[in-house]
Design a protein around this motif. Structure first.
Motif, PDB file in Angstrom:
ATOM      1  N   THR A 116       8.120   7.493  -1.421  1.00 53.41           N
ATOM      2  CA  THR A 116       9.139   8.513  -1.644  1.00 53.41           C
ATOM      3  C   THR A 116      10.512   7.866  -1.804  1.00 53.41           C
ATOM      4  O   THR A 116      10.763   6.774  -1.298  1.00 53.41           O
ATOM      5  N   ASN A 117      11.399   8.565  -2.499  1.00 53.11           N
ATOM      6  CA  ASN A 117      12.764   8.063  -2.704  1.00 53.11           C
ATOM      7  C   ASN A 117      13.381   7.617  -1.389  1.00 53.11           C
ATOM      8  O   ASN A 117      13.248   8.290  -0.368  1.00 53.11           O
ATOM      9  N   GLY A 118      14.049   6.464  -1.417  1.00 54.44           N
ATOM     10  CA  GLY A 118      14.697   5.933  -0.228  1.00 54.44           C
ATOM     11  C   GLY A 118      13.837   4.973   0.567  1.00 54.44           C
ATOM     12  O   GLY A 118      14.315   4.349   1.520  1.00 54.44           O
ATOM     13  N   ALA A 119      12.568   4.814   0.166  1.00 50.47           N
ATOM     14  CA  ALA A 119      11.655   3.960   0.934  1.00 50.47           C
ATOM     15  C   ALA A 119      11.994   2.474   0.812  1.00 50.47           C
ATOM     16  O   ALA A 119      11.697   1.691   1.715  1.00 50.47           O
ATOM     17  N   GLY A 120      12.597   2.095  -0.313  1.00 49.64           N
ATOM     18  CA  GLY A 120      12.914   0.684  -0.523  1.00 49.64           C
ATOM     19  C   GLY A 120      12.027   0.012  -1.554  1.00 49.64           C
ATOM     20  O   GLY A 120      11.906  -1.212  -1.575  1.00 49.64           O
ATOM     21  N   LYS A 121      11.427   0.794  -2.452  1.00 49.38           N
ATOM     22  CA  LYS A 121      10.536   0.250  -3.484  1.00 49.38           C
ATOM     23  C   LYS A 121      11.233  -0.774  -4.361  1.00 49.38           C
ATOM     24  O   LYS A 121      10.693  -1.853  -4.625  1.00 49.38           O
ATOM     25  N   SER A 122      12.418  -0.419  -4.830  1.00 50.41           N
ATOM     26  CA  SER A 122      13.116  -1.279  -5.787  1.00 50.41           C
ATOM     27  C   SER A 122      13.510  -2.611  -5.169  1.00 50.41           C
ATOM     28  O   SER A 122      13.471  -3.649  -5.828  1.00 50.41           O
ATOM     29  N   THR A 123      13.883  -2.601  -3.897  1.00 50.78           N
ATOM     30  CA  THR A 123      14.245  -3.842  -3.212  1.00 50.78           C
ATOM     31  C   THR A 123      13.040  -4.768  -3.129  1.00 50.78           C
ATOM     32  O   THR A 123      13.136  -5.979  -3.407  1.00 50.78           O
ATOM     33  N   ILE A 124      11.896  -4.211  -2.769  1.00 50.18           N
ATOM     34  CA  ILE A 124      10.688  -5.021  -2.624  1.00 50.18           C
ATOM     35  C   ILE A 124      10.172  -5.483  -3.984  1.00 50.18           C
ATOM     36  O   ILE A 124       9.802  -6.646  -4.160  1.00 50.18           O
ATOM     37  N   SER A 125      10.181  -4.594  -4.968  1.00 54.12           N
ATOM     38  CA  SER A 125       9.701  -4.992  -6.300  1.00 54.12           C
ATOM     39  C   SER A 125      10.599  -6.055  -6.915  1.00 54.12           C
ATOM     40  O   SER A 125      10.122  -6.963  -7.607  1.00 54.12           O
ATOM     41  N   ALA A 126      11.908  -5.983  -6.648  1.00 53.40           N
ATOM     42  CA  ALA A 126      12.834  -6.981  -7.183  1.00 53.40           C
ATOM     43  C   ALA A 126      12.537  -8.374  -6.633  1.00 53.40           C
ATOM     44  O   ALA A 126      12.689  -9.381  -7.332  1.00 53.40           O
ATOM     45  N   GLN A 127      12.095  -8.428  -5.377  1.00 49.69           N
ATOM     46  CA  GLN A 127      11.757  -9.716  -4.767  1.00 49.69           C
ATOM     47  C   GLN A 127      10.522 -10.335  -5.419  1.00 49.69           C
ATOM     48  O   GLN A 127      10.312 -11.547  -5.340  1.00 49.69           O
ATOM     49  N   GLN A 129       9.601   6.288   8.751  1.00 47.03           N
ATOM     50  CA  GLN A 129       8.973   7.015   9.860  1.00 47.03           C
ATOM     51  C   GLN A 129       8.863   8.516   9.636  1.00 47.03           C
ATOM     52  O   GLN A 129       7.941   9.162  10.136  1.00 47.03           O
ATOM     53  N   ASP A 130       9.786   9.103   8.867  1.00 46.87           N
ATOM     54  CA  ASP A 130       9.703  10.548   8.593  1.00 46.87           C
ATOM     55  C   ASP A 130      10.546  10.885   7.371  1.00 46.87           C
ATOM     56  O   ASP A 130      11.307  10.054   6.861  1.00 46.87           O
ATOM     57  N   VAL A 131      10.417  12.115   6.900  1.00 46.64           N
ATOM     58  CA  VAL A 131      11.102  12.520   5.676  1.00 46.64           C
ATOM     59  C   VAL A 131      12.621  12.500   5.846  1.00 46.64           C
ATOM     60  O   VAL A 131      13.357  12.201   4.890  1.00 46.64           O
ATOM     61  N   GLN A 132      13.121  12.807   7.049  1.00 45.25           N
ATOM     62  CA  GLN A 132      14.564  12.812   7.260  1.00 45.25           C
ATOM     63  C   GLN A 132      15.169  11.436   7.017  1.00 45.25           C
ATOM     64  O   GLN A 132      16.278  11.318   6.492  1.00 45.25           O
ATOM     65  N   MET A 133      14.436  10.390   7.372  1.00 46.62           N
ATOM     66  CA  MET A 133      14.957   9.045   7.143  1.00 46.62           C
ATOM     67  C   MET A 133      15.044   8.746   5.643  1.00 46.62           C
ATOM     68  O   MET A 133      15.981   8.064   5.188  1.00 46.62           O
ATOM     69  N   ILE A 168       3.254  -0.771   3.798  1.00 48.99           N
ATOM     70  CA  ILE A 168       4.458  -1.354   4.385  1.00 48.99           C
ATOM     71  C   ILE A 168       5.295  -0.265   5.050  1.00 48.99           C
ATOM     72  O   ILE A 168       5.634   0.741   4.427  1.00 48.99           O
ATOM     73  N   ASP A 169       5.603  -0.470   6.316  1.00 51.69           N
ATOM     74  CA  ASP A 169       6.539   0.407   7.022  1.00 51.69           C
ATOM     75  C   ASP A 169       7.920  -0.233   6.943  1.00 51.69           C
ATOM     76  O   ASP A 169       8.125  -1.358   7.405  1.00 51.69           O
ATOM     77  N   ASN A 170       8.867   0.474   6.317  1.00 53.77           N
ATOM     78  CA  ASN A 170      10.206  -0.064   6.106  1.00 53.77           C
ATOM     79  C   ASN A 170      11.239   0.666   6.956  1.00 53.77           C
ATOM     80  O   ASN A 170      12.408   0.743   6.604  1.00 53.77           O
ATOM     81  N   THR A 171      10.803   1.222   8.094  1.00 45.84           N
ATOM     82  CA  THR A 171      11.707   1.979   8.956  1.00 45.84           C
ATOM     83  C   THR A 171      12.862   1.107   9.447  1.00 45.84           C
ATOM     84  O   THR A 171      14.027   1.517   9.409  1.00 45.84           O
ATOM     85  N   TYR A 172      12.544  -0.079   9.912  1.00 42.57           N
ATOM     86  CA  TYR A 172      13.579  -0.995  10.409  1.00 42.57           C
ATOM     87  C   TYR A 172      13.715  -2.216   9.505  1.00 42.57           C
ATOM     88  O   TYR A 172      14.809  -2.641   9.166  1.00 42.57           O
ATOM     89  N   LYS A 173      12.597  -2.773   9.109  1.00 42.57           N
ATOM     90  CA  LYS A 173      12.544  -3.874   8.147  1.00 42.57           C
ATOM     91  C   LYS A 173      11.162  -3.817   7.510  1.00 42.57           C
ATOM     92  O   LYS A 173      10.228  -3.229   8.079  1.00 42.57           O
ATOM     93  N   PRO A 174      10.987  -4.386   6.310  1.00 46.55           N
ATOM     94  CA  PRO A 174       9.666  -4.335   5.673  1.00 46.55           C
ATOM     95  C   PRO A 174       8.621  -5.051   6.525  1.00 46.55           C
ATOM     96  O   PRO A 174       8.760  -6.230   6.833  1.00 46.55           O
ATOM     97  N   GLU A 175       7.600  -4.292   6.942  1.00 45.49           N
ATOM     98  CA  GLU A 175       6.546  -4.856   7.783  1.00 45.49           C
ATOM     99  C   GLU A 175       5.189  -4.367   7.291  1.00 45.49           C
ATOM    100  O   GLU A 175       4.957  -3.159   7.175  1.00 45.49           O
ATOM    101  N   ILE A 176       4.293  -5.302   6.985  1.00 50.41           N
ATOM    102  CA  ILE A 176       2.947  -4.931   6.590  1.00 50.41           C
ATOM    103  C   ILE A 176       2.208  -4.409   7.813  1.00 50.41           C
ATOM    104  O   ILE A 176       2.090  -5.111   8.817  1.00 50.41           O
ATOM    105  N   VAL A 177       1.722  -3.162   7.727  1.00 45.89           N
ATOM    106  CA  VAL A 177       1.037  -2.557   8.875  1.00 45.89           C
ATOM    107  C   VAL A 177      -0.449  -2.339   8.607  1.00 45.89           C
ATOM    108  O   VAL A 177      -1.214  -2.060   9.545  1.00 45.89           O
TER     109      VAL A 177
END
Length: 203
Positions: free
Chosen positions: A25-36, A117-121, A166-175
């Motif tokens: 979902t928007n805001g998850a950080g897809k573009s940051t990870i794909s750019a890497q 962690q949730d939609v509000q974030m 990947i949970d990106n709540t605090y930092k990108p972490e493979i879960v």
């Protein structure tokens, strides 16, 4: 995160053709990870980015044209048997349809699903991005896409050869990692959205 992802991609056979999907979902950080990872995944197709290029003032008015252009690019790359990647919220049928198409054409489909962690974030991250000059998405759209994205994740898992959650709540972490429909890694403490998405593997 970057090192882990690169090693995974390098470990794949050179003769494989790969479609990589960066979803969330928007805001998850897809573009940051794909750019890497863009050096390793080939051309990255992002309909939102195409829409912004067509109509910078109001990208949403260009969504239809951007979608058509994305379809054209994907089909061209598949016909050329080139590696490529797409960015998607996974809230519609577009990505699923092309994942299936690529799979049928002999592609290995690798899905990176990124969530918070949730939609509000997600809403808060998009708001923060707008304050820094990024593109705006209406809150009601984010809420709708959040539910649809997690719902569509289930069929996406089934058409993917490899999945990295990947949970990106605090930092990108493979879960969690899935290969050939089997969980090969699952972090003991995972967010609720991950538990619900992967519940089919624990029945």
């Amino acid at each position: 995160m970057k090192t882990d992802s690169v090693l995974k991609l390098r470990a794949m056979s050179d003769c494989e053709i790969i479609m990589t999907v960066f979803a969330g979902t928007n805001g998850a950080g897809k573009s940051t990870i794909s750019a890497q990872m863009k050096e390793y995944v080939g051309v990255i197709i992002d309909p939102d980015q195409i829409a912004r290029a067509i109509n910078p003032a109001n990208p949403r008015d260009a969504d239809l044209s951007a979608g058509r252009e994305a379809v054209k690019l994907i089909r061209q790359l598949i016909s050329q048997r080139d590696n490529f990647a797409i960015e998607t919220t996974l809230s519609g049928s577009f990505a699923l349809r092309h994942m299936k198409m690529a799979n049928e054409q002999g592609y290995r489909v690798v899905l990176y699903y990124i969530g918070l962690q949730d939609v509000q974030m997600h809403i808060d991250r998009v708001t923060s991005r707008v304050e820094q000059g990024g593109h705006w998405i209406a809150e009601k759209d984010i809420r709708w896409r959040y539910g649809q994205s997690l719902s569509n994740l289930i069929p996406a898992l089934q058409v993917s050869d490899e999945v990295i959650i990947i949970d990106n709540t605090y930092k990108p972490e493979i879960v969690a990692e899935i290969k050939q429909s089997k969980i090969v890694f699952y972090k003991d403490e995972t967010p609720q959205w991950v538990k619900e998405a992967l519940a089919i593997y624990f029945k």
